[in-house]
Design a protein around this motif. Structure first.
Motif, PDB file in Angstrom:
ATOM      1  N   ASN A 174       0.825  -1.193   0.000  1.00 42.26           N
ATOM      2  CA  ASN A 174       0.000   0.000   0.000  1.00 42.26           C
ATOM      3  C   ASN A 174       0.869   1.258   0.000  1.00 42.26           C
ATOM      4  O   ASN A 174       1.938   1.273   0.610  1.00 42.26           O
ATOM      5  CB  ASN A 174      -0.934   0.025   1.212  1.00 42.26           C
ATOM      6  N   GLY A 175       0.418   2.284  -0.694  1.00 39.51           N
ATOM      7  CA  GLY A 175       1.135   3.554  -0.765  1.00 39.51           C
ATOM      8  C   GLY A 175       0.234   4.705  -0.360  1.00 39.51           C
ATOM      9  O   GLY A 175      -0.986   4.644  -0.548  1.00 39.51           O
ATOM     10  N   MET A 176       0.826   5.758   0.176  1.00 33.56           N
ATOM     11  CA  MET A 176       0.078   6.879   0.725  1.00 33.56           C
ATOM     12  C   MET A 176       0.168   8.126  -0.167  1.00 33.56           C
ATOM     13  O   MET A 176       1.179   8.387  -0.813  1.00 33.56           O
ATOM     14  CB  MET A 176       0.594   7.221   2.114  1.00 33.56           C
ATOM     15  N   VAL A 177      -0.903   8.904  -0.125  1.00 34.13           N
ATOM     16  CA  VAL A 177      -0.961  10.193  -0.810  1.00 34.13           C
ATOM     17  C   VAL A 177      -1.728  11.152   0.085  1.00 34.13           C
ATOM     18  O   VAL A 177      -2.809  10.809   0.587  1.00 34.13           O
ATOM     19  CB  VAL A 177      -1.688  10.098  -2.170  1.00 34.13           C
ATOM     20  N   ARG A 178      -1.178  12.336   0.303  1.00 34.31           N
ATOM     21  CA  ARG A 178      -1.930  13.391   0.986  1.00 34.31           C
ATOM     22  C   ARG A 178      -2.477  14.339  -0.073  1.00 34.31           C
ATOM     23  O   ARG A 178      -1.771  14.694  -1.030  1.00 34.31           O
ATOM     24  CB  ARG A 178      -1.064  14.139   1.993  1.00 34.31           C
ATOM     25  N   VAL A 179      -3.715  14.754   0.103  1.00 34.48           N
ATOM     26  CA  VAL A 179      -4.404  15.571  -0.888  1.00 34.48           C
ATOM     27  C   VAL A 179      -5.040  16.772  -0.191  1.00 34.48           C
ATOM     28  O   VAL A 179      -5.681  16.621   0.856  1.00 34.48           O
ATOM     29  CB  VAL A 179      -5.505  14.762  -1.605  1.00 34.48           C
ATOM     30  N   TYR A 180      -4.846  17.955  -0.772  1.00 39.66           N
ATOM     31  CA  TYR A 180      -5.634  19.125  -0.390  1.00 39.66           C
ATOM     32  C   TYR A 180      -6.721  19.313  -1.446  1.00 39.66           C
ATOM     33  O   TYR A 180      -6.431  19.395  -2.649  1.00 39.66           O
ATOM     34  CB  TYR A 180      -4.809  20.414  -0.386  1.00 39.66           C
ATOM     35  N   LEU A 181      -7.954  19.401  -1.013  1.00 40.67           N
ATOM     36  CA  LEU A 181      -9.054  19.689  -1.909  1.00 40.67           C
ATOM     37  C   LEU A 181      -9.261  21.204  -1.993  1.00 40.67           C
ATOM     38  O   LEU A 181      -9.042  21.911  -1.020  1.00 40.67           O
ATOM     39  CB  LEU A 181     -10.334  19.026  -1.417  1.00 40.67           C
ATOM     40  N   PRO A 182      -9.711  21.703  -3.133  1.00 40.15           N
ATOM     41  CA  PRO A 182     -10.060  23.125  -3.197  1.00 40.15           C
ATOM     42  C   PRO A 182     -11.291  23.408  -2.348  1.00 40.15           C
ATOM     43  O   PRO A 182     -12.085  22.506  -2.049  1.00 40.15           O
ATOM     44  CB  PRO A 182     -10.336  23.357  -4.688  1.00 40.15           C
ATOM     45  N   ALA A 183     -11.438  24.661  -1.955  1.00 33.54           N
ATOM     46  CA  ALA A 183     -12.518  25.021  -1.035  1.00 33.54           C
ATOM     47  C   ALA A 183     -13.891  24.681  -1.597  1.00 33.54           C
ATOM     48  O   ALA A 183     -14.813  24.342  -0.843  1.00 33.54           O
ATOM     49  CB  ALA A 183     -12.425  26.508  -0.702  1.00 33.54           C
ATOM     50  N   ASP A 184     -14.058  24.758  -2.907  1.00 32.21           N
ATOM     51  CA  ASP A 184     -15.365  24.519  -3.514  1.00 32.21           C
ATOM     52  C   ASP A 184     -15.479  23.125  -4.113  1.00 32.21           C
ATOM     53  O   ASP A 184     -16.339  22.864  -4.949  1.00 32.21           O
ATOM     54  CB  ASP A 184     -15.658  25.582  -4.576  1.00 32.21           C
ATOM     55  N   TRP A 185     -14.619  22.217  -3.670  1.00 32.68           N
ATOM     56  CA  TRP A 185     -14.636  20.868  -4.232  1.00 32.68           C
ATOM     57  C   TRP A 185     -15.944  20.153  -3.932  1.00 32.68           C
ATOM     58  O   TRP A 185     -16.518  20.289  -2.844  1.00 32.68           O
ATOM     59  CB  TRP A 185     -13.480  20.049  -3.654  1.00 32.68           C
ATOM     60  N   SER A 186     -16.411  19.402  -4.901  1.00 30.28           N
ATOM     61  CA  SER A 186     -17.592  18.570  -4.717  1.00 30.28           C
ATOM     62  C   SER A 186     -17.413  17.289  -5.517  1.00 30.28           C
ATOM     63  O   SER A 186     -16.871  17.318  -6.630  1.00 30.28           O
ATOM     64  CB  SER A 186     -18.843  19.312  -5.207  1.00 30.28           C
ATOM     65  N   PRO A 187     -17.858  16.151  -4.970  1.00 27.76           N
ATOM     66  CA  PRO A 187     -17.734  14.893  -5.712  1.00 27.76           C
ATOM     67  C   PRO A 187     -18.793  14.726  -6.794  1.00 27.76           C
ATOM     68  O   PRO A 187     -18.724  13.784  -7.584  1.00 27.76           O
ATOM     69  CB  PRO A 187     -17.898  13.836  -4.617  1.00 27.76           C
ATOM     70  N   THR A 188     -19.754  15.614  -6.809  1.00 32.87           N
ATOM     71  CA  THR A 188     -20.841  15.493  -7.778  1.00 32.87           C
ATOM     72  C   THR A 188     -20.690  16.535  -8.868  1.00 32.87           C
ATOM     73  O   THR A 188     -19.926  17.492  -8.750  1.00 32.87           O
ATOM     74  CB  THR A 188     -22.197  15.659  -7.070  1.00 32.87           C
ATOM     75  N   GLY A 189     -21.443  16.354  -9.929  1.00 39.02           N
ATOM     76  CA  GLY A 189     -21.403  17.302 -11.034  1.00 39.02           C
ATOM     77  C   GLY A 189     -20.250  17.011 -11.982  1.00 39.02           C
ATOM     78  O   GLY A 189     -19.488  16.055 -11.819  1.00 39.02           O
ATOM     79  N   ASP A 190     -20.123  17.884 -12.947  1.00 35.92           N
ATOM     80  CA  ASP A 190     -19.136  17.683 -14.006  1.00 35.92           C
ATOM     81  C   ASP A 190     -17.861  18.495 -13.816  1.00 35.92           C
ATOM     82  O   ASP A 190     -16.909  18.316 -14.574  1.00 35.92           O
ATOM     83  CB  ASP A 190     -19.741  18.043 -15.373  1.00 35.92           C
ATOM     84  N   LYS A 191     -17.831  19.373 -12.841  1.00 35.58           N
ATOM     85  CA  LYS A 191     -16.664  20.248 -12.690  1.00 35.58           C
ATOM     86  C   LYS A 191     -15.427  19.453 -12.269  1.00 35.58           C
ATOM     87  O   LYS A 191     -15.501  18.555 -11.435  1.00 35.58           O
ATOM     88  CB  LYS A 191     -16.945  21.332 -11.650  1.00 35.58           C
ATOM     89  N   THR A 192     -14.295  19.802 -12.869  1.00 39.97           N
ATOM     90  CA  THR A 192     -13.013  19.254 -12.457  1.00 39.97           C
ATOM     91  C   THR A 192     -12.101  20.397 -12.033  1.00 39.97           C
ATOM     92  O   THR A 192     -12.364  21.564 -12.346  1.00 39.97           O
ATOM     93  CB  THR A 192     -12.348  18.449 -13.588  1.00 39.97           C
ATOM     94  N   TRP A 193     -11.025  20.050 -11.333  1.00 37.41           N
ATOM     95  CA  TRP A 193     -10.110  21.055 -10.808  1.00 37.41           C
ATOM     96  C   TRP A 193      -8.681  20.757 -11.279  1.00 37.41           C
ATOM     97  O   TRP A 193      -8.274  19.587 -11.361  1.00 37.41           O
ATOM     98  CB  TRP A 193     -10.153  21.069  -9.273  1.00 37.41           C
ATOM     99  N   PRO A 194      -7.901  21.801 -11.557  1.00 37.78           N
ATOM    100  CA  PRO A 194      -6.494  21.584 -11.931  1.00 37.78           C
ATOM    101  C   PRO A 194      -5.740  20.882 -10.808  1.00 37.78           C
ATOM    102  O   PRO A 194      -6.094  20.988  -9.627  1.00 37.78           O
ATOM    103  CB  PRO A 194      -5.963  23.011 -12.144  1.00 37.78           C
ATOM    104  N   GLN A 195      -4.655  20.193 -11.185  1.00 38.80           N
ATOM    105  CA  GLN A 195      -3.870  19.412 -10.229  1.00 38.80           C
ATOM    106  C   GLN A 195      -2.486  20.025 -10.045  1.00 38.80           C
ATOM    107  O   GLN A 195      -1.745  20.185 -11.016  1.00 38.80           O
ATOM    108  CB  GLN A 195      -3.679  17.978 -10.719  1.00 38.80           C
TER     109      GLN A 195
END
Length: 305
Positions: free
Chosen positions: A40-61
């Motif tokens: 198993n490997g680990m990743v830490r992620v910061y989500l943008p303030a307006d992140w949502s798992p629904t809808g079609d919007k994506t965010w730059p990485q």
């Protein structure tokens, strides 16, 4: 569904998130069952303030890569810098994956005999696909790294064309075949318990083709069209070092290999933003500052500039 609301997804090779830990309203730790790592490997992620798992919007990485021998591993950018606060209003997903003690952001040449994880596949296949399929990561991406992580950002920048539109190296190793640099890399591997340093890319002379394939300097033409930022100190005690710190040879070394790279860029007419800021050691305060100073370059690749 995972606790964030993100759907369970798998990478092409079957890698998947087996545990998601929400540390605060923006920060997630992902534990990925990884065929590439054989563990198993680990990743830490910061989500943008307006992140949502629904809808079609994506965010730059924005990918932030740590250096070798870093005890804090994938948490180092979070613990050692102000990256969380800095990215709070940037509208990006920030991805900070483990590279182990000395994964070198590579598929090792003698991986099977060395029983070494395939860090390159973990990052560029498994993590990338999981972030995009499960966490709304978009196709605008930038990578920045410190020390060996700076090398990793540059390597991924040309080895995977179009994946990262901006790349930043802070005290990195842009020329792995620069005089004396192979010895530095070997020393790192031995220090971390990889006694046969040939397992990485083979011998620097006998397997020169493999070393060249993994050398940003030897593939420098592939950086045309990539937004580049290269910085390094000179290893002398500088303004961001606490009292009692001595100079170190590491940034003196990274400065030389970085200069060889940017001098060649200039000869070839490939643009780059360069900051050789003089006094400064191989340490996080300078890299925290570099992230902020390189933001205009990174933002171009993220579609924000």
């Amino acid at each position: 569904m995972l606790p964030s609301g993100a759907p369970q997804v798998t990478a092409d090779d079957g890698a998947k998130v087996v545990k998601e830990t929400r540390l605060d309203n923006r920060t997630l730790d992902l534990e990925i069952q990884s065929p590439a790592l054989r563990k198993n490997g680990m990743v830490r992620v910061y989500l943008p303030a307006d992140w949502s798992p629904t809808g079609d919007k994506t965010w730059p990485q924005l990918w932030l890569l740590h250096g070798c021998c870093e005890k804090l591993d994938y948490t180092s950018w979070d613990v050692k810098t102000s990256a969380k606060q800095f990215t709070a209003d940037k509208g990006v997903i920030t991805v900070m994956p483990t590279d182990g003690a000395a994964g070198m952001y590579s598929e090792w040449w003698n991986m099977g005999l060395a029983k070494t994880a395939n860090w390159e596949a973990f990052h560029m296949k498994e993590v990338l696909q999981i972030i995009e399929r499960g966490y709304k990561g978009g196709t605008k991406r930038a990578a920045a790294g410190v020390s060996i992580g700076g090398y990793g950002a540059l390597y991924y920048g040309y080895a995977y064309p179009g994946t990262f539109q901006s790349v930043a190296s802070y005290s990195g190793i842009p020329n792995t075949q620069f005089v004396g640099t192979a010895g530095v890399i070997k020393g790192i591997l031995v220090r971390e318990g990889f006694w046969n340093w040939n397992d990485l890319w083979g011998h620097e002379w006998l397997n020169g083709n493999i070393w060249r394939a993994h050398n940003p300097y030897a593939n420098i033409e592939k950086f045309r069209g990539v937004n580049l930022y290269i910085s390094s100190g000179n290893g002398e005690v500088g303004p961001l070092d606490p009292p009692g710190v001595n100079g170190d040879p590491l940034d003196a070394s990274t400065l030389l290999t970085s200069r060889s790279f940017t001098d060649r860029l200039k000869q070839l007419g490939i643009p780059a933003t360069v900051d050789y800021y003089g006094k400064g050691t191989h340490s996080w305060p300078y890299w925290d500052r570099a992230l902020r100073q390189s933001w205009p370059v990174l933002a171009k690749g993220l579609g924000l500039g």
